[in-house]
Design a protein around this motif. Structure first.
Motif, mmCIF file in Angstrom:
data_model
loop_
_atom_site.group_PDB
_atom_site.id
_atom_site.type_symbol
_atom_site.label_atom_id
_atom_site.label_comp_id
_atom_site.label_asym_id
_atom_site.label_seq_id
_atom_site.Cartn_x
_atom_site.Cartn_y
_atom_site.Cartn_z
ATOM 1 N N GLU A 195 1.305 -1.542 0.332
ATOM 2 C CA GLU A 195 -0.032 0.046 0.303
ATOM 3 C C GLU A 195 0.916 1.098 0.217
ATOM 4 O O GLU A 195 0.450 2.259 0.115
ATOM 5 C CB GLU A 195 -0.861 0.594 0.903
ATOM 6 C CG GLU A 195 -0.468 -0.080 2.718
ATOM 7 C CD GLU A 195 -1.361 0.855 3.339
ATOM 8 O OE1 GLU A 195 -0.517 1.331 4.777
ATOM 9 O OE2 GLU A 195 -2.324 0.785 3.122
ATOM 10 N N GLU A 197 1.529 3.597 -1.538
ATOM 11 C CA GLU A 197 1.213 4.620 -2.747
ATOM 12 C C GLU A 197 1.219 6.202 -2.195
ATOM 13 O O GLU A 197 1.704 5.934 -0.969
ATOM 14 C CB GLU A 197 0.078 3.809 -3.684
ATOM 15 C CG GLU A 197 0.081 2.351 -3.975
ATOM 16 C CD GLU A 197 1.217 2.466 -5.116
ATOM 17 O OE1 GLU A 197 1.342 3.866 -5.805
ATOM 18 O OE2 GLU A 197 1.905 1.361 -5.896
ATOM 19 N N VAL A 224 -5.388 -3.650 -9.147
ATOM 20 C CA VAL A 224 -4.976 -2.917 -9.261
ATOM 21 C C VAL A 224 -4.753 -1.660 -10.025
ATOM 22 O O VAL A 224 -5.110 -0.906 -10.500
ATOM 23 C CB VAL A 224 -4.422 -2.260 -7.327
ATOM 24 C CG1 VAL A 224 -4.132 -0.788 -7.769
ATOM 25 C CG2 VAL A 224 -5.304 -2.445 -6.335
ATOM 26 N N ASP A 225 -3.626 -2.748 -10.507
ATOM 27 C CA ASP A 225 -2.915 -2.379 -11.892
ATOM 28 C C ASP A 225 -4.221 -2.103 -12.828
ATOM 29 O O ASP A 225 -4.033 -1.247 -14.295
ATOM 30 C CB ASP A 225 -1.384 -3.176 -12.149
ATOM 31 C CG ASP A 225 -0.386 -3.210 -11.527
ATOM 32 O OD1 ASP A 225 -0.389 -1.804 -10.529
ATOM 33 O OD2 ASP A 225 0.309 -4.178 -11.438
ATOM 34 N N TYR A 333 -4.371 4.804 -5.236
ATOM 35 C CA TYR A 333 -3.540 4.736 -5.717
ATOM 36 C C TYR A 333 -3.556 5.107 -7.022
ATOM 37 O O TYR A 333 -4.238 5.700 -7.755
ATOM 38 C CB TYR A 333 -4.080 3.247 -6.848
ATOM 39 C CG TYR A 333 -3.972 2.048 -5.150
ATOM 40 C CD1 TYR A 333 -3.180 1.858 -5.214
ATOM 41 C CD2 TYR A 333 -4.946 2.028 -4.338
ATOM 42 C CE1 TYR A 333 -2.737 0.428 -4.160
ATOM 43 C CE2 TYR A 333 -5.048 0.879 -3.234
ATOM 44 C CZ TYR A 333 -3.809 0.352 -3.157
ATOM 45 O OH TYR A 333 -4.272 -0.500 -2.209
ATOM 46 N N GLU A 340 -6.451 8.820 -9.708
ATOM 47 C CA GLU A 340 -6.810 8.007 -8.874
ATOM 48 C C GLU A 340 -7.705 6.889 -8.812
ATOM 49 O O GLU A 340 -9.164 7.314 -8.743
ATOM 50 C CB GLU A 340 -6.368 8.950 -7.802
ATOM 51 C CG GLU A 340 -5.885 9.926 -7.451
ATOM 52 C CD GLU A 340 -5.523 11.284 -7.030
ATOM 53 O OE1 GLU A 340 -7.304 11.525 -6.628
ATOM 54 O OE2 GLU A 340 -5.150 12.233 -7.588
#
Length: 424
Positions: A195, A197, A224-225, A333, A340
């Motif tokens: 995390e 980020e 997430v990516d 992120y 975001e």
């Protein structure tokens, strides 16, 4: 392609936790191995081994049938007894501790592998029996196949001894708590590492476009990516409204986007999120807090009355809370194009309140338990944290615990004993 592999991983992670997964695979392996041995016997394998190691080969068809039949009957009895022991373990854990423990106990690979070895051996011996005729001559008997059946039976006997030892250890509450703690701590440490980020402020999402789920389930994992790539593609920011690990109802608002998304884009976002109908600690560390709290609460119930178990549970909660204090409540992120994404989370304040609300209800009348809980809170108060608000949340819980304890305890000596702990 990345999304496909994520889907495969999530599917395997879900199926692997089922009690029948490894036994089914090993049963199929036993069948395939039996076919392989039949082929090798047709190539004259037993004749060659008979010339080299005659003492290990069975030379009579009736003897081979008798030996394998005895092995088969014994293995079936062992398997039935082993399954009965597993069911007894699950029933006792559910009644004495918490029904939430069952998925974790069912997913124990050691139990699954032992049951799978029994099934593979039984299926192998059944198909080996098909290839034996009572009137077979010395060099026509599949001696190597019979020898392998005997070796499998011996292996099952050895594994059964280990199974009895392991299942007697699995039902002990200290081992159950330790397993839950280790899985939750590993999950928390993984989240803390990943995390790192940006932690910048996220805009208010009240006016953003909202989207609902068509099918509900427990929010388990997210790519997430891939979702950040979708943010770049559509030049928008995304907010997942339900915390990871919680149940997402169908037709509930699950996704918010700063810019309007078409149905295809929404489906792409949802496709990168995995949902399930069950919960596992290794996917959701919040479940560990629930399970350990329920164990402590049930131990303090009049029917169980086991304060020692409740004290052990609070010790593990102390370590988990200390680890959770190293994690931020909110993490944003950021994509390559500076768009975001944020996922809603259960804040530390909500988490410690949910745990303490249950503990206060069932433990406030016991001075020893009150002292133990206050010791936990005072310990957490001096631990390093990622956010200063955690300290205020802990102090608030100390004040609430002290107030309810003074109202519940009748002895002035007990009240004076907890005062010294509560305001350290």
């Amino acid at each position: 392609m990345k999304r496909f592999f994520i889907r495969i991983f999530d599917f395997f992670n879900t199926v692997e936790s089922k009690i029948a997964f490894y036994p089914s695979l090993m049963a199929i392996s036993g069948f395939l191995f039996a076919l392989l041995m039949m082929y090798l016997e047709e190539q004259g394998m037993s004749r060659k081994v008979m010339d080299v190691l005659p003492r290990l080969m069975v030379e009579n068809g009736d003897t081979a049938l008798t030996i394998l039949s005895a092995c088969l009957g014994g293995l079936i009895s062992l398997m039935v007894f082993s399954f009965s022991m597993v069911m007894l373990l699950l029933s006792q854990a559910s009644n004495n501790y918490s029904p939430r423990l069952l998925p974790g106990l069912i997913s124990d690979k050691r139990h699954q592998l032992i049951l799978g070895l029994f099934m593979a051996s039984i299926i192998y011996i059944i198909f080996t029996l098909f290839s034996i005729e009572p009137s077979d001559e010395k060099y026509a008997i599949p001696g190597v196949s019979v020898l392998m059946g005997i070796l499998f039976t011996i292996s099952c006997l050895v594994s059964f001894i280990y199974f009895i030892h392991n299942i007697s250890q699995s039902i002990q509450i200290n081992n159950i708590l330790d397993k839950i703690f280790i899985e939750a701590k590993n999950r928390l440490e993984l989240l803390i590492r990943t995390e790192k980020e940006t932690v910048q402020a996220f805009p208010n999402t009240n006016t953003w476009h909202s989207y609902k789920l068509e099918r509900g389930g427990y929010f388990q994992n997210i790519s997430v990516d891939n979702i950040l790539d979708i943010c770049d593609k559509h030049a928008t920011r995304i907010y997942i409204t339900i915390p990871k690990g919680l149940y997402a109802p169908s037709n509930a608002i699950f996704l918010k986007s700063e810019k309007k998304l078409d149905k295809k884009a929404v489906d792409q976002v949802v496709a990168n999120i995995s949902f399930a109908r069950g919960e596992l600690v290794k996917d959701n560390y919040l479940l560990a807090f629930k399970q350990i709290t329920e164990i402590a609460v049930k131990a303090m119930s009049p029917g169980i009355n086991d304060p020692g178990t409740a004290i052990n549970a609070i010790d593990y909660l102390t370590e988990l809370f200390s680890c959770r204090m190293q994690k931020r409540d909110h993490v944003t992120y950021t994509s390559n194009d500076n768009f975001e994404m944020r996922i809603a989370t259960i804040t530390f304040r909500e988490l410690i309140y949910n745990v303490m609300a249950s503990l206060r209800t069932y433990c406030k009348h016991d001075p020893i338990m009150v002292q133990k809980i206050l010791w936990m809170l005072n310990y957490l108060k001096v631990q390093p944290t990622m956010e200063e608000s955690y300290q205020f949340d802990i102090e608030e819980e100390i004040d609430t615990m002290m107030k309810q304890a003074r109202e519940s305890l009748e002895s002035e000596r007990d009240i004076s004993a907890i005062k010294g702990i509560g305001y350290n």
